[in-house]
Design an enzyme around this catalytic site. Structure first.
Site, PDB file in Angstrom:
ATOM      1  N   GLY A  79      11.690  -8.946  18.483  1.00 48.77           N
ATOM      2  CA  GLY A  79      10.887  -9.939  17.762  1.00 48.77           C
ATOM      3  C   GLY A  79      11.439 -10.206  16.371  1.00 48.77           C
ATOM      4  O   GLY A  79      12.023  -9.320  15.745  1.00 48.77           O
ATOM      5  N   ASP A 174      12.811   0.553  20.462  1.00 52.04           N
ATOM      6  CA  ASP A 174      13.506   0.466  21.754  1.00 52.04           C
ATOM      7  C   ASP A 174      14.972   0.074  21.561  1.00 52.04           C
ATOM      8  O   ASP A 174      15.864   0.655  22.180  1.00 52.04           O
ATOM      9  CB  ASP A 174      12.824  -0.569  22.663  1.00 52.04           C
ATOM     10  CG  ASP A 174      11.473  -0.070  23.187  1.00 52.04           C
ATOM     11  OD1 ASP A 174      11.330   1.162  23.338  1.00 52.04           O
ATOM     12  OD2 ASP A 174      10.574  -0.898  23.419  1.00 52.04           O
ATOM     13  N   ASP A 203       5.835  -4.610  13.016  1.00 53.55           N
ATOM     14  CA  ASP A 203       4.763  -3.692  13.434  1.00 53.55           C
ATOM     15  C   ASP A 203       4.679  -2.446  12.557  1.00 53.55           C
ATOM     16  O   ASP A 203       3.659  -1.763  12.543  1.00 53.55           O
ATOM     17  CB  ASP A 203       4.984  -3.233  14.889  1.00 53.55           C
ATOM     18  CG  ASP A 203       4.833  -4.376  15.873  1.00 53.55           C
ATOM     19  OD1 ASP A 203       4.609  -5.517  15.426  1.00 53.55           O
ATOM     20  OD2 ASP A 203       4.944  -4.137  17.085  1.00 53.55           O
TER      21      ASP A 203
END
Ligand code: FBP
Length: 556
Positions: A79, A174, A203
Site C-alpha cells: 500500500g 510481509d 498502519d
C-alpha cells in the site's frame, strides 16, 4: 505539460533534514549480535547466512572512502505511504554522494516488475520531479508476493543484466519478510546481490526497539485527524448526528489510537483491547450504546466514534470464523474453486455448511452484506481485505437496535442518527509531513550507505526520532532479528512479528486515563491541516504515539 500547484512548487524546494552522521563521511560501528524475537532455532536454521548479524550504527567519519561505482535497484511494495518518493530521492542522492557514476533503477509496479523485467533508470531529472511529493507513482507499487525460487531466479537475471549490486525493497512486514528470504537466497546462491529493506506502512505496525516507526504513519494520521477534527466541529455545530468513522490499519489499531490522542473523540475502539478482554460483538455494542445513552442524558445526541478497520479480526468469535474462512477460501484450494463456481445466491449457505457449527452460527447471525464481504478474495498474502468490510455500518446498525430496546425499557432518552465514514485512501498519498519527508529521506540515504558497506539482509534504521533530525541515529538492523514463526495460509512460516498496540505501553495507558472524560464531555480537539511551513513546534512534530513511547509529554 504537467501543471503543479503553488504549494507543490514551494514544497519541491524543501531540503529534507539528515542526521549528522549522514552529512559527511560515515564511520560504521558494529554493535552486538542479534537473535530473532522468538523461535531462534527455527529462524537460524532457515537463515544460516543472515542470522545473528550485528546491529550497525553510523557515526561521523573522518574521510570519504573511495568506492568503485555500482548500480542499485529499488522496489515499492504494498500500500502507498507518504514519503516513498523521498526514500527514493534520499537513496539516489546518497548513491551519487558515494560515487557520481552510481546508477539507480526502479522496478515498475511493485515486486512484479522485478520478476517481469519491467524497469526504468531513475535519472536526476525524474527524481527532482518527485521530491517531497506523496504517492508511489514514480515507479508504481504492487502486492505481488516474492517468495518462489523461480521468481528469485527470474529477478536475478535482470539484476545481472543491469549490473545491479543491490536491491532496496520498500515495504511493510510481509514485503520485508520476503526481502529477508531473498537476501538469504542470493547469499546461498553466491549471486552477488545484496538486499536491503525499508520500513513502510501507514498502519504503524512495523516497529520494534530499532525501528521506532514505519514511514507514512505520521502523515496519514495527520490527514485523518484533520478530517476527524472537521467532523467533530460539524457534529458539535449541528448536534444531531453520531459519526461512525472507520480508520485504516489492516490489523493493529495504532492509527485509531493516534487519531484519538490527537482529537479526543467520544468513543475509540482498540482492537487489541477487545482481544485481550475477549469481548464479544454484543459486548462492544452494549458499551457503545451505554456511552451514547449517557451523553443523551446530558442532551448530547451527537458524537464521534472511531473504529479500527481490523477490529473484526480481533473479536474472538469473528477471529475463529475468519481463520476458518481463510482456510476454506485459500487461493488455489479445492474448496475455494468450488466456492467460486457456485451461483452467488448459494454461496453463503454453502460456506455455513463447510465451517464449524459455532462459526456457522456467528456467520449466519451477520447481516448478509457483511457475511458476503467476509468471503471476498484474500490479498496475495492471504489476508482478509478488511478495508472492504463495512464494520462501521455493522456496529451502527447493531447499536441502533440496542438503543431502540433501551428506549422501550426507559433507559435511553435520546435520538440516534448516524453518518458513516471510512478514512484510509485519503491519507496514503498525501504530501509527506516534514517529519516523514525527513525520516524517509534519511532511510533512503542510510540504505545506500549499508549497500556501500556490503551489507545484506538488513533493514534501514533511523532512531531517536523525537529529537531534532540532526540528532537522529542511522544504521541497519538484521531483518532476521525481527522474525518469528507463524501460521499463515495453512503453513507455519518465518515472518516479521507485527507490532500491535501494547496495552502496557504509554500511548494506550494515556488514552485509557482520559477516555472516560472524552466520552461524556465534548472535549474535541481540531488539529487542522498539516503545516509544511512555519514554526518548528507546529511543522516538525512527530506523532503523539512516538512522543509518549519515548517518555515525552503529549503535545495536545
Ligand atoms: P501496507 O501494509 O501494504 O502498507 O498497506 C496498508 C493498507 O493501507 C491497510 O491499512 C489497508 O487495509 C490496505 O493497505 C488496503 O489495501 P489496498 O491498497 O490493496 O486496498
Amino acid at each position: 505539460m504537467t501543471v503543479i500547484s503553488a504549494l507543490q512548487r514551494e514544497r519541491a524546494k524543501y531540503q529534507p533534514k539528515l542526521p549528522k552522521s549522514l552529512q559527511g563521511p560515515v564511520k560504521v560501528v558494529e554493535g552486538k549480535v542479534t537473535e530473532s524475537v522468538a523461535d531462534q532455532d527455527d529462524i537460524k536454521e532457515l537463515f544460516p547466512n543472515t542470522y545473528g548479524m550485528p546491529v550497525i550504527t553510523f557515526e561521523e567519519g573522518a574521510e570519504k572512502a573511495d568506492i568503485p561505482s555500482f548500480n542499485v535497484g529499488v522496489i515499492l511494495s504494498g500500500g502507498q505511504a507518504p514519503g516513498g518518493h523521498n526514500v527514493i530521492s534520499g537513496l539516489f542522492d546518497s548513491l551519487k554522494a558515494i560515487n557520481p557514476d552510481n546508477k539507480l533503477f526502479g522496478f515498475l509496479g511493485g515486486p512484479g516488475g522485478l520478476v517481469d523485467h519491467k524497469y526504468k533508470e531513475l535519472t536526476a531529472e525524474i527524481i527532482d520531479e518527485y521530491r517531497n511529493t506523496g504517492g508511489f507513482d514514480i515507479i508504481g507499487s504492487g502486492r505481488t508476493k516474492l517468495e518462489e525460487e523461480e521468481q528469485f531466479d527470474k529477478g536475478l537475471k535482470i539484476l545481472k543484466d543491469l549490473g545491479i549490486k543491490a536491491l532496496v525493497i520498500i515495504g511493510g512486514d510481509d514485503s520485508n519478510t520476503n526481502a529477508c528470504v531473498l537476501a538469504e537466497y542470493y547469499v546461498t546462491k553466491k549471486a552477488g546481490v545484496q538486499v536491503i529493506g525499508c520500513p513502510k506502512t501507514i498502519d504503524g505496525d512495523l516497529k520494534n526497539e530499532m525501528i521506532e516507526t514505519s514511514f507514512g504513519f505520521d502523515t496519514a494520521t495527520k490527514v485523518y485527524t484533520e478530517l476527524i477534527g472537521n467532523i467533530q466541529r460539524d457534529a458539535n455545530s449541528a448536534k444531531k448526528y453520531w459519526h461512525f468513522i472507520k480508520l485504516m490499519g489492516r490489523s493493529a489499531s495504532h492509527i485509531g489510537l493516534e487519531c484519538a490522542l490527537q482529537t479526543q473523540p467520544n468513543i475509540t475502539l482498540i482492537s487489541e483491547e477487545v482481544a485481550d478482554k475477549k469481548q464479544t460483538l454484543g459486548e462492544i455494542v452494549d458499551n457503545m450504546a451505554g456511552i451514547i445513552a449517557k451523553r443523551a442524558e446530558n442532551g448530547d445526541n451527537f458524537g464521534v466514534a472511531l473504529i479500527p478497520e481490523g477490529l473484526i479480526e480481533f473479536i474472538p468469535e469473528m477471529k475463529t470464523l475468519i481463520n476458518e474462512l481463510n482456510e476454506l477460501l485459500a487461493d488455489g484450494s479445492k474448496t475455494s474453486e468450488i466456492f467460486k463456481g457456485l451461483k452467488r445466491s448459494f454461496r453463503l449457505e454453502w460456506v455455513a455448511k463447510n465451517i464449524s457449527e459455532e462459526s456457522a452460527e456467528v456467520f449466519k447471525s451477520l447481516p448478509s452484506g457483511i457475511a458476503s464481504q467476509l468471503t471476498l478474495d484474500r490479498d496475495p498474502h492471504g489476508n482478509v481485505q478488511v478495508s472492504l468490510i463495512e464494520t462501521e455500518k455493522l456496529l451502527g446498525k447493531m447499536v441502533k437496535i440496542r438503543l431502540a430496546k433501551m428506549k422501550e425499557d426507559g433507559q435511553y432518552p435520546g435520538e440516534f442518527d448516524t453518518q458513516y465514514h471510512f478514512f484510509g485512501y485519503e491519507g496514503r498519498c498525501a504530501a509527506p509531513s516534514n517529519f516523514d519527508a525527513d525520516y524517509t529521506y534519511s532511510l533512503g540515504y542510510t540504505a545506500a550507505v549499508l549497500i556501500a558497506q556490503g551489507k545484506t539482509g538488513y533493514m534501514s534504521s533511523v532512531r531517536n526520532l523525537t529529537a531534532p533530525a540532526h540528532e537522529w541515529i542511522a544504521g541497519g538492523v538484521p531483518i532476521t532479528s525481527m522474525m518469528n514463526m507463524e501460521r499463515r495460509q495453512g503453513h507455519v512460516k518465518p515472518v516479521i512479528r507485527k507490532a500491535l498496540v501494547r496495552l502496557d505501553d504509554a500511548p494506550y495507558k494515556y488514552f485509557v486515563s482520559k477516555r472516560g472524560e472524552w466520552s461524556l464531555d465534548t472535549c474535541f480537539v481540531y488539529p487542522g491541516p498539516i503545516q509544511y511551513f512555519g514554526p518548528s513546534s507546529v511543522c516538525d512534530q512527530p506523532s503523539e504515539t512516538l512522543r509518549l513511547e519515548q517518555n515525552k509529554n503529549i503535545s495536545v
